[in-house]
Design a protein around this motif. Structure first.
Motif, mmCIF file in Angstrom:
data_model
loop_
_atom_site.group_PDB
_atom_site.id
_atom_site.type_symbol
_atom_site.label_atom_id
_atom_site.label_comp_id
_atom_site.label_asym_id
_atom_site.label_seq_id
_atom_site.Cartn_x
_atom_site.Cartn_y
_atom_site.Cartn_z
ATOM 1 N N THR A 75 0.857 -1.185 0.000
ATOM 2 C CA THR A 75 0.000 0.000 0.000
ATOM 3 C C THR A 75 0.890 1.230 0.000
ATOM 4 N N ASP A 76 0.938 1.925 -1.125
ATOM 5 C CA ASP A 76 1.862 3.052 -1.265
ATOM 6 C C ASP A 76 1.439 3.894 -2.462
ATOM 7 N N THR A 77 2.026 5.068 -2.575
ATOM 8 C CA THR A 77 1.823 5.907 -3.753
ATOM 9 C C THR A 77 2.825 5.506 -4.836
ATOM 10 N N PHE A 78 2.664 6.101 -6.001
ATOM 11 C CA PHE A 78 3.563 5.743 -7.101
ATOM 12 C C PHE A 78 5.008 6.089 -6.734
ATOM 13 N N PRO A 79 5.953 5.169 -6.924
ATOM 14 C CA PRO A 79 7.343 5.399 -6.496
ATOM 15 C C PRO A 79 8.133 6.261 -7.484
ATOM 16 N N PHE A 80 7.824 7.567 -7.482
ATOM 17 C CA PHE A 80 8.574 8.476 -8.356
ATOM 18 C C PHE A 80 10.069 8.441 -8.045
ATOM 19 N N TRP A 81 10.417 8.162 -6.813
ATOM 20 C CA TRP A 81 11.805 8.177 -6.381
ATOM 21 C C TRP A 81 12.651 7.117 -7.073
ATOM 22 N N LEU A 82 12.023 6.129 -7.718
ATOM 23 C CA LEU A 82 12.784 5.099 -8.421
ATOM 24 C C LEU A 82 13.523 5.650 -9.644
ATOM 25 N N LYS A 83 13.121 6.842 -10.095
ATOM 26 C CA LYS A 83 13.784 7.420 -11.270
ATOM 27 C C LYS A 83 15.252 7.745 -10.985
ATOM 28 N N ALA A 84 15.639 7.734 -9.721
ATOM 29 C CA ALA A 84 17.039 7.986 -9.369
ATOM 30 C C ALA A 84 17.935 6.787 -9.675
ATOM 31 N N LEU A 85 17.341 5.634 -9.981
ATOM 32 C CA LEU A 85 18.127 4.443 -10.305
ATOM 33 C C LEU A 85 18.482 4.468 -11.784
ATOM 34 N N PRO A 86 19.736 4.662 -12.127
ATOM 35 C CA PRO A 86 20.119 4.935 -13.518
ATOM 36 C C PRO A 86 20.013 3.738 -14.454
ATOM 37 N N ASN A 87 19.948 2.505 -13.921
ATOM 38 C CA ASN A 87 19.949 1.316 -14.772
ATOM 39 C C ASN A 87 18.632 0.555 -14.773
ATOM 40 N N LEU A 88 17.606 1.106 -14.134
ATOM 41 C CA LEU A 88 16.332 0.405 -14.009
ATOM 42 C C LEU A 88 15.651 0.291 -15.372
ATOM 43 N N GLN A 89 15.332 -0.949 -15.766
ATOM 44 C CA GLN A 89 14.740 -1.204 -17.081
ATOM 45 C C GLN A 89 13.338 -1.803 -17.010
ATOM 46 N N VAL A 90 13.030 -2.505 -15.929
ATOM 47 C CA VAL A 90 11.726 -3.178 -15.794
ATOM 48 C C VAL A 90 11.144 -2.872 -14.421
ATOM 49 N N ILE A 91 9.915 -2.318 -14.401
ATOM 50 C CA ILE A 91 9.183 -2.065 -13.156
ATOM 51 C C ILE A 91 7.843 -2.791 -13.246
ATOM 52 N N ILE A 92 7.595 -3.704 -12.309
ATOM 53 C CA ILE A 92 6.337 -4.444 -12.290
ATOM 54 C C ILE A 92 5.702 -4.284 -10.911
ATOM 55 N N LEU A 93 4.621 -3.504 -10.863
ATOM 56 C CA LEU A 93 3.892 -3.247 -9.615
ATOM 57 C C LEU A 93 2.496 -3.856 -9.650
ATOM 58 N N ARG A 94 2.209 -4.675 -10.612
ATOM 59 C CA ARG A 94 0.867 -5.190 -10.863
ATOM 60 C C ARG A 94 0.253 -5.874 -9.639
ATOM 61 N N THR A 95 -1.066 -5.659 -9.494
ATOM 62 C CA THR A 95 -1.887 -6.332 -8.480
ATOM 63 C C THR A 95 -1.353 -6.099 -7.072
ATOM 64 N N ASN A 96 -1.394 -4.838 -6.667
ATOM 65 C CA ASN A 96 -1.093 -4.439 -5.299
ATOM 66 C C ASN A 96 -2.157 -3.433 -4.864
ATOM 67 N N ARG A 97 -1.787 -2.577 -3.938
ATOM 68 C CA ARG A 97 -2.728 -1.569 -3.445
ATOM 69 C C ARG A 97 -2.142 -0.169 -3.592
ATOM 70 N N PHE A 98 -1.383 0.039 -4.645
ATOM 71 C CA PHE A 98 -0.851 1.367 -4.933
ATOM 72 C C PHE A 98 -2.003 2.303 -5.285
ATOM 73 N N TYR A 99 -1.845 3.573 -4.973
ATOM 74 C CA TYR A 99 -2.933 4.531 -5.186
ATOM 75 C C TYR A 99 -2.357 5.907 -5.512
#
Length: 389
Positions: free
Chosen positions: A106-130
């Motif tokens: 249960t969390d908001t969208f993780p904008f802070w992940l943009k600080a990771l320079p090599n991130l290529q795949v983000i999968i947040l499916r089927t949680n309680r993000f809002y």
């Protein structure tokens, strides 16, 4: 010990503390077991590259990644993890794949992940993000991201017109060298480990055993997003899969989708889109699957080999939509199948032909009989000569 693989067993209880503080461990795979409780705080190290804990019964993922700058893949999908997404992931500067699908985060969208320079795949499916997935002071900018799946959450709000403007070059630029050997994520990992993922593609939920580095996908489906679909989506020319279904998008289908020349699967179903289907979609030669059903679309369906080959269900639920593959022309009349017309018209045509022949044949026979009778009575010699009796 550098590699520890204990997947696909029936281990239960907590993850053993004996695995803590490994000096050289770079690969740990405990997936597909029945481990429960919390992920141990002492589990990670500077040398750990792959941590695969998916398909267990784990309940908590604490802040344990303060020394994990070598971590490239973290997969904790299909557990029972609750709380917020751990912020210690910011220390994982080499992280390429983050998969937390099917948990209770249960969390908001993780904008802070943009600080990771090599991130290529983000999968947040089927949680309680809002909450919103756009923030004007913080544009969504991931330098190497090419797959994002945030489906089946509770994200809300609208997307600004320039939402996709600052997305990374790998989605904007089309790969030029198609003769080169395909590159998959994890090719350089230990033991030949390659991350996998599930993706909604062409109407099916399938598993990619290997993730191609040129595979581009956006899945925002199953949320509460509204407003217009940004025209700037047309900048992402390397996209292969786009799924924006089951939201509340309004307005027109952006014609810029016609610029996604590599697009194979497009799902915009179950929104509130209106207007006509852009003619530009008919130019997408690789489009194998399109679903725009259950919207408020009007007018004629653009005709092409790709669109004409779709099923009727891909367009149904739009009251004022007409043309093939729907059996409804654009004057509001249903087009009957050609075979039915042939079957009904052929017998009627035969009946008419027989009636015409009978009308012309009967008087001729009667007239001939009358003339023959007169000649035989008054000129018998001539009658015998004519018919050589």
């Amino acid at each position: 010990m550098r590699y520890m693989v204990a997947s696909n067993n029936e281990f239960t209880g907590d993850i053993p503390r004996s695995l803590c503080n490994p000096r050289n461990l770079s690969f740990l795979d405990l997936s597909n077991n029945n481990f429960s409780g919390s992920v141990p705080r002492c589990l990670t190290s500077k040398s750990l590259t792959v941590l695969n804990l998916r398909d267990n019964n784990l309940e908590r993922l604490p802040d344990i990644f303060y020394r994990s700058n070598s971590l490239k893949t973290l997969d904790v999908g299909h557990n029972h993890i609750s709380g917020k997404l751990t912020r210690s992931l910011l220390n994982c500067t080499n992280l390429e794949v983050l998969n937390v699908e099917s948990n209770r985060i249960t969390d908001t969208f993780p904008f802070w992940l943009k600080a990771l320079p090599n991130l290529q795949v983000i999968i947040l499916r089927t949680n309680r993000f809002y909450g919103p997935i756009s923030s004007p002071p913080n544009p969504l900018l991931f330098p190497k991201l090419h797959i994002i799946d945030i489906s089946r959450n509770s994200f809300t709000g609208s997307l600004p017109p320039d939402y996709f403007v600052n997305w990374n070059a790998s989605l904007v630029n089309i790969p030029q060298d198609h003769q080169r050997q395909p590159e998959y994520m994890g090719d350089s990992y230990s033991l030949g480990f390659q991350p996998s993922m599930y993706v909604a593609n062409k109407g099916l939920h399938i598993k990619l055993e290997k993730i191609l580095r040129t595979f581009g996908a956006i899945d925002f489906s199953g949320n509460r997003l509204e407003g217009q679909i940004p025209e700037s989506i047309g900048l992402l020319k390397s996209l292969i899969v786009v799924d924006l279904s089951n939201n509340s998008f309004t307005g027109y289908i952006p014609s810029s989708l016609g610029k996604l020349i590599n697009l194979e699967s497009l799902d915009l179903s179950r929104n509130q889109l209106s207007g006509r289907i852009p003619q530009e979609l008919a130019t997408l030669t690789f489009l194998e699957y399109i679903n725009i059903s259950h919207n408020r679309l009007t007018g004629h369906i653009p005709q092409s080999t790709q669109i004409g080959g779709q099923s009727k269900s891909s367009f149904e639920g739009n009251v004022d939509l007409c043309g093939l593959p729907l059996h409804k022309d654009c004057f509001g009349e249903r087009v009957p199948p050609t075979k039915t017309l042939t079957q009904h018209s052929e017998p009627r045509k035969q009946v008419l032909n027989w009636k015409a022949a009978a009308i012309g044949y009967a008087p001729g026979v009667l007239f001939g009989v009358a003339i023959g009778q007169m000649i035989s009575l008054y000129k018998p010699v001539l009658f015998f000569k004519l018919f050589r009796l």
